[in-house]
Design a protein around this motif. Sequence first.
Motif, PDB file in Angstrom:
ATOM      1  N   CYS A  59       0.850  -1.193   0.000  1.00  0.00           N
ATOM      2  CA  CYS A  59       0.000   0.000   0.000  1.00  0.00           C
ATOM      3  C   CYS A  59       0.889   1.247   0.000  1.00  0.00           C
ATOM      4  O   CYS A  59       1.740   1.415   0.864  1.00  0.00           O
ATOM      5  N   ASP A 113       0.075   4.171   0.598  1.00  0.00           N
ATOM      6  CA  ASP A 113      -0.296   5.118   1.635  1.00  0.00           C
ATOM      7  C   ASP A 113       0.211   4.686   3.003  1.00  0.00           C
ATOM      8  O   ASP A 113       1.074   5.314   3.584  1.00  0.00           O
ATOM      9  N   CYS A 114      -0.327   3.581   3.521  1.00  0.00           N
ATOM     10  CA  CYS A 114       0.011   3.162   4.884  1.00  0.00           C
ATOM     11  C   CYS A 114       1.180   2.193   4.941  1.00  0.00           C
ATOM     12  O   CYS A 114       1.572   1.781   6.025  1.00  0.00           O
ATOM     13  N   CYS A 167      -4.514  -0.184  -0.229  1.00  0.00           N
ATOM     14  CA  CYS A 167      -5.185  -1.250   0.505  1.00  0.00           C
ATOM     15  C   CYS A 167      -6.656  -0.862   0.713  1.00  0.00           C
ATOM     16  O   CYS A 167      -7.036   0.285   0.474  1.00  0.00           O
ATOM     17  N   CYS A 191      -7.183   2.361   2.611  1.00  0.00           N
ATOM     18  CA  CYS A 191      -6.664   3.595   2.001  1.00  0.00           C
ATOM     19  C   CYS A 191      -7.314   3.899   0.649  1.00  0.00           C
ATOM     20  O   CYS A 191      -7.191   5.011   0.139  1.00  0.00           O
TER      21      CYS A 191
HETATM   22 ZN    ZN Z   1      -3.110   1.345   3.157  1.00  0.00          ZN
END
Ligand code: ZN
Length: 142
Positions: free
Chosen positions: A94, A96-97, A132, A135
Motif C-alpha cells: 500500500c 499510503d500506509c 489497501c 486507504c
Molecule cells: Zn493502506
Amino acid sequence: MKEKTKAQDICEELGLKLTPQRMAILGYLDGNTSHPSAEDIFAAVSRRFPGMSLATVYNTLASLKEKGKLLELTIDPAKKRYDPDTRPHHHLICLDCKRVSDIDRAFDLEIPDSLRNGFQITGNHIEFYGYCPECKGAAVKR
Ligand code: ZN
Ligand code: MN
C-alpha cells in the motif's frame, strides 16, 4: 524433561544464547504476516522487556537472515521490512500506509533468452503497488 520450544531450537541452530529477549523476538516473528520493521519489532517486544536494546533486535534479525530463516524486504524505501515466511511468494504494497500483504501464488513467467543476459534464473519476487482497502477510499479523492 520439558519439551524444547521452537525458539530454543532456532537459538541453538543459530548458535545464539537463549535469552528471554531473544525468545520474545522469535516468538513475535513466528507466524507473523505483518512484515514488521526492526523498529516495529522493538516497539512490540520492548513493551514486555523495557530494558531491551534495539541492537538486540538488529543482531537477532541479522543472525536469522544469515541462516536463511528470515527474508529482508527492501520494498519500503523508508525502512527494511522482515518476513519470517521464507517460501517464495510475492507482495502487495500500500503506497499510503505501507502495509505489505502476501500473494501466495507462483506466476508462470517466461523470460525469453534474448532478455536473460546469460542469467540462469532461479526465482523472482514481484511487488504490486496500490492502495489497501482502508486507504482506497482516500485515494479516490486524490
Ligand atoms: Zn493502506
Ligand atoms: Mn511476505
